[in-house]
Design an enzyme around this catalytic site. Structure first.
Site, PDB file in Angstrom:
ATOM      1  N   HIS A 433       0.832  -1.210   0.000  1.00  0.00           N
ATOM      2  CA  HIS A 433       0.000   0.000   0.000  1.00  0.00           C
ATOM      3  C   HIS A 433       0.868   1.261   0.000  1.00  0.00           C
ATOM      4  CE1 HIS A 433      -3.496  -2.469   1.969  1.00  0.00           C
ATOM      5  NE2 HIS A 433      -3.380  -2.686   0.669  1.00  0.00           N
TER       6      HIS A 433
HETATM    7  C1  FAD Z   1      -0.623  -7.292  -5.523  1.00  0.00           C
HETATM    8  C2  FAD Z   1      -1.313  -6.074  -4.997  1.00  0.00           C
HETATM    9  C3  FAD Z   1      -2.484  -6.230  -4.250  1.00  0.00           C
HETATM   10  C4  FAD Z   1      -3.129  -5.096  -3.742  1.00  0.00           C
HETATM   11  N1  FAD Z   1      -4.341  -5.250  -3.149  1.00  0.00           N
HETATM   12  C5  FAD Z   1      -5.032  -4.138  -2.786  1.00  0.00           C
HETATM   13  C6  FAD Z   1      -6.369  -4.252  -2.353  1.00  0.00           C
HETATM   14  O1  FAD Z   1      -6.983  -5.320  -2.400  1.00  0.00           O
HETATM   15  N2  FAD Z   1      -6.979  -3.114  -1.905  1.00  0.00           N
HETATM   16  C7  FAD Z   1      -6.338  -1.916  -1.867  1.00  0.00           C
HETATM   17  O2  FAD Z   1      -6.933  -0.943  -1.400  1.00  0.00           O
HETATM   18  N3  FAD Z   1      -5.107  -1.778  -2.359  1.00  0.00           N
HETATM   19  C8  FAD Z   1      -4.459  -2.849  -2.854  1.00  0.00           C
HETATM   20  N4  FAD Z   1      -3.233  -2.705  -3.429  1.00  0.00           N
HETATM   21  C9  FAD Z   1      -2.713  -1.346  -3.624  1.00  0.00           C
HETATM   22  C10 FAD Z   1      -3.463  -0.604  -4.728  1.00  0.00           C
HETATM   23  O3  FAD Z   1      -3.856  -1.471  -5.760  1.00  0.00           O
HETATM   24  C11 FAD Z   1      -2.531   0.493  -5.252  1.00  0.00           C
HETATM   25  O4  FAD Z   1      -2.122   1.309  -4.164  1.00  0.00           O
HETATM   26  C12 FAD Z   1      -3.191   1.366  -6.295  1.00  0.00           C
HETATM   27  O5  FAD Z   1      -3.724   0.592  -7.340  1.00  0.00           O
HETATM   28  C13 FAD Z   1      -2.140   2.342  -6.805  1.00  0.00           C
HETATM   29  O6  FAD Z   1      -2.693   3.136  -7.815  1.00  0.00           O
HETATM   30  P1  FAD Z   1      -1.768   4.180  -8.572  1.00  0.00           P
HETATM   31  O7  FAD Z   1      -2.589   4.794  -9.627  1.00  0.00           O
HETATM   32  O8  FAD Z   1      -1.101   5.057  -7.569  1.00  0.00           O
HETATM   33  O9  FAD Z   1      -0.586   3.304  -9.206  1.00  0.00           O
HETATM   34  P2  FAD Z   1      -0.660   1.989 -10.153  1.00  0.00           P
HETATM   35  O10 FAD Z   1      -2.050   1.455 -10.227  1.00  0.00           O
HETATM   36  O11 FAD Z   1       0.411   1.079  -9.672  1.00  0.00           O
HETATM   37  O12 FAD Z   1      -0.309   2.555 -11.591  1.00  0.00           O
HETATM   38  C14 FAD Z   1       0.953   2.965 -12.013  1.00  0.00           C
HETATM   39  C15 FAD Z   1       1.079   2.653 -13.506  1.00  0.00           C
HETATM   40  O13 FAD Z   1       2.163   3.379 -14.036  1.00  0.00           O
HETATM   41  C16 FAD Z   1       2.914   2.534 -14.897  1.00  0.00           C
HETATM   42  N5  FAD Z   1       4.286   3.080 -14.949  1.00  0.00           N
HETATM   43  C17 FAD Z   1       5.218   3.108 -13.970  1.00  0.00           C
HETATM   44  N6  FAD Z   1       6.326   3.735 -14.404  1.00  0.00           N
HETATM   45  C18 FAD Z   1       6.087   4.103 -15.682  1.00  0.00           C
HETATM   46  C19 FAD Z   1       6.848   4.799 -16.661  1.00  0.00           C
HETATM   47  N7  FAD Z   1       8.091   5.256 -16.420  1.00  0.00           N
HETATM   48  N8  FAD Z   1       6.311   5.003 -17.874  1.00  0.00           N
HETATM   49  C20 FAD Z   1       5.044   4.574 -18.156  1.00  0.00           C
HETATM   50  N9  FAD Z   1       4.288   3.906 -17.265  1.00  0.00           N
HETATM   51  C21 FAD Z   1       4.798   3.700 -16.042  1.00  0.00           C
HETATM   52  C22 FAD Z   1       2.800   1.170 -14.242  1.00  0.00           C
HETATM   53  O14 FAD Z   1       3.116   0.127 -15.142  1.00  0.00           O
HETATM   54  C23 FAD Z   1       1.370   1.177 -13.789  1.00  0.00           C
HETATM   55  O15 FAD Z   1       0.494   0.702 -14.773  1.00  0.00           O
HETATM   56  C24 FAD Z   1      -2.566  -3.806  -3.958  1.00  0.00           C
HETATM   57  C25 FAD Z   1      -1.402  -3.660  -4.695  1.00  0.00           C
HETATM   58  C26 FAD Z   1      -0.777  -4.776  -5.234  1.00  0.00           C
HETATM   59  C27 FAD Z   1       0.447  -4.580  -6.062  1.00  0.00           C
END
Ligand code: FAD
Length: 500
Positions: A433
């Site tokens: 998280h």
């Molecule tokens: C295995 C797992 C289980 C989880 N389970 C839960 C749950 O059940 N409930 C909950 O509340 N939270 C959960 N979490 C946490 C939650 O899913 C994340 O905190 C949330 O999805 C993050 O969203 P975000 O938009 O910040 O980043 P992300 O959804 O991680 O998106 C970032 C995106 O940017 C892309 N990226 C990165 N660097 C680059 C770059 N240089 N150029 C282009 N693209 C790039 C990545 O490939 C990715 O697609 C879990 C996380 C994981 C990994």
């Protein structure tokens, strides 16, 4: 294909897909640039499958990390359209009012963000409540009928029998307690922000021309012209934009900023990157929920294969946090495939803060992650409290250890702080998280302001879980999408307009 856009969104994860869908829906010419695949393999969508969390899986960045001294692990993050939300557990719970009060960022109180939490959802169980939405892209429900595991009601009954209060709706912003977990899974399938906001092939007929999706395209660096960001560098070409929004997640975002020369001077110099704009808080002072698993005894009925794993949780106060600094989460399916079902015990408001640093200017080199878990006395105290309460729940439900080698702490470990600390260290994992690696605020370590603009630079915002000053007391998936919704209004300058 054009290289010029109104907005470039870097990273098609939970926040990025939400933002890009909302911008394109308003006619903003948007590029959404994703490092991973843009086609999600069907075998990764069943909600009970956490196969993509395994190191080496193509949809997973799988970062090597140090959790605490002597404890290394591989941390999954989604690398695919939908981001971590395309591989996560489907637990979909909002941050609580006390989180926003603690962060103290003007314009980001719980009441300020509630319209965005409502706008993203269609809550099937509480749609008539004014705390919920009834028309958003994500369908939210709680385990019921066939999809409620046989262990769920006994878990809740054990919590109540031990005197813990009920929390009937974990998304109502009320006091912590025992209750069912809201999920965004539908019919046993994971629904990411990509599925919800970017209908295939990426957009509705009315607006899909406004959206260009670049898959398999890692952004190498941001392009700076003095104090203005003018676009991004990808595979030998530049995508230009009036505004760039980094939504690469709480690991990808600080890594990209650092590679672009934006970050702590010592980190950048050590990695061989020229300093373009010093910001000491990039990659520093973040948090995540440390966790351990206590197995349920064997012989309990398996849940249906299409039931969500995280079915119910007890959120509670370890003694200093009425908003609930601990969580004991029933996993009806094991988090790591193949093991027993378990209770996940996590510290939800840790004091220990982590560090992230790139090691070279090369975007192929992963950053170094140091979680620094359980460094403080208060965090170790909280983690022991969580394990002991979970052990009481196991006993009350009749699920405690079947034998000495089931993987849980033995009585002689539970009864002694030093031995329990040792057991916790040996079994420590992360809830995944990570939040706060490019935190919002106005102090010296803040990276973005309340409008999500990077301090001191024009044309650049960050809009993902990096900006949350600390990990929220509940999982961040729902909050990541809320940030994407809000960022769309901020970019369009229509703050205060809460409808899509
Ligand atoms: C295995 C797992 C289980 C989880 N389970 C839960 C749950 O059940 N409930 C909950 O509340 N939270 C959960 N979490 C946490 C939650 O899913 C994340 O905190 C949330 O999805 C993050 O969203 P975000 O938009 O910040 O980043 P992300 O959804 O991680 O998106 C970032 C995106 O940017 C892309 N990226 C990165 N660097 C680059 C770059 N240089 N150029 C282009 N693209 C790039 C990545 O490939 C990715 O697609 C879990 C996380 C994981 C990994």
């Amino acid at each position: 294909m054009t290289d010029s856009f109104d907005v470039v969104v870097v990273g098609a994860g939970s926040a990025g897909c939400t933002l890009a869908g909302r911008l394109a829906g308003r006619g903003v010419r948007t590029a959404l640039v994703e490092a991973g695949a843009v086609v999600v393999p069907p075998d990764s969508t069943p909600i009970a499958s956490l196969a993509a969390t395994a190191p080496g899986h193509v949809l997973n960045w799988a970062y090597r990390a140090t959790l605490c001294q002597g404890r290394e692990c591989t941390v999954p993050r989604g690398r695919v359209l939908g981001g971590s939300g395309a591989i996560n557990g489907g637990y979909f719970v909002r941050a609580v009012p006390a989180d926003f009060a603690d962060w103290g960022v003007p314009g980001w109180s719980y009441d300020d963000v509630l319209p965005y939490y409502r706008r993203l959802e269609r809550d099937l169980d509480f749609c008539t409540s004014d705390r919920h939405g009834d028309a958003g892209p994500l369908r939210i429900s709680r385990p019921s009928g066939r999809l409620r595991a046989a262990t769920t009601d006994p878990f809740l009954a054990a919590c109540l029998a031990l005197g813990h209060p009920e929390e009937p709706d974990k998304n109502a912003g009320g006091p912590p307690g025992a209750g069912l977990i809201p999920t965004n899974a539908v019919d046993g399938r994971r629904v990411s922000a990509a599925t919800a906001y970017l209908p295939p092939p990426w957009g509705n007929a009315e607006w899909k021309d406004a959206l260009t999706v670049f898959g398999g395209t890692p952004v190498e660096t941001l392009v700076l012209d003095g104090d203005r960001v003018t676009g991004v560098r990808v595979g030998g070409r530049t995508l230009h934009a009036a505004e760039t929004v980094v939504t690469a997640g709480a690991v990808g975002t600080p890594a990209l900023l650092q590679r672009s020369g934006i970050g702590p001077e010592d980190t950048l110099r050590a990695a061989g990157v020229a300093v373009a704009h010093e910001l000491p808080g990039v990659g520093r002072g973040w948090s995540d929920h440390p966790a351990v698993f206590l197995p349920l005894r064997s012989g309990l009925p398996d849940p249906p294969a299409d039931a969500v794993a995280a079915q119910a949780a007890l959120n509670l106060d370890s003694g200093t946090d009425p908003a609930g600094d601990l969580e004991i989460l029933l996993f009806a399916h094991p988090f790591a495939p193949g093991g027993p079902a378990h209770l996940m015990c996590a510290v939800q408001r840790p004091d220990s803060l982590g560090m992230l640093a790139i090691t070279s200017p090369d975007h192929d080199d992963p950053p170094r992650l140091d979680f620094r878990y359980l460094r403080t006395t208060s965090d170790r105290h909280r983690m022991r409290a969580a394990v002991r309460i979970a052990a009481e729940i196991l006993r009350a439900a009749g699920w405690d250890r079947a034998g000495p080698d089931d993987g849980g702490p033995a009585g002689w470990e539970l009864g002694n702080d030093t031995r329990l600390d040792g057991w916790i260290r040996d079994h420590l994992t992360t809830s995944v998280h990570l939040s706060g690696s490019a935190a919002m605020g106005s102090g010296p370590d803040a990276v973005v302001d309340a409008g999500l603009r990077v301090h001191g630079l024009a044309g650049l915002r960050v809009a993902d879980t990096s900006v949350l000053p600390r990990a929220p007391r509940r999982g961040p998936a729902a909050t990541a999408i809320m940030i994407g919704e809000r960022a769309a209004d901020l970019v369009c300058g229509i703050e205060g307009e809460h409808r899509a």
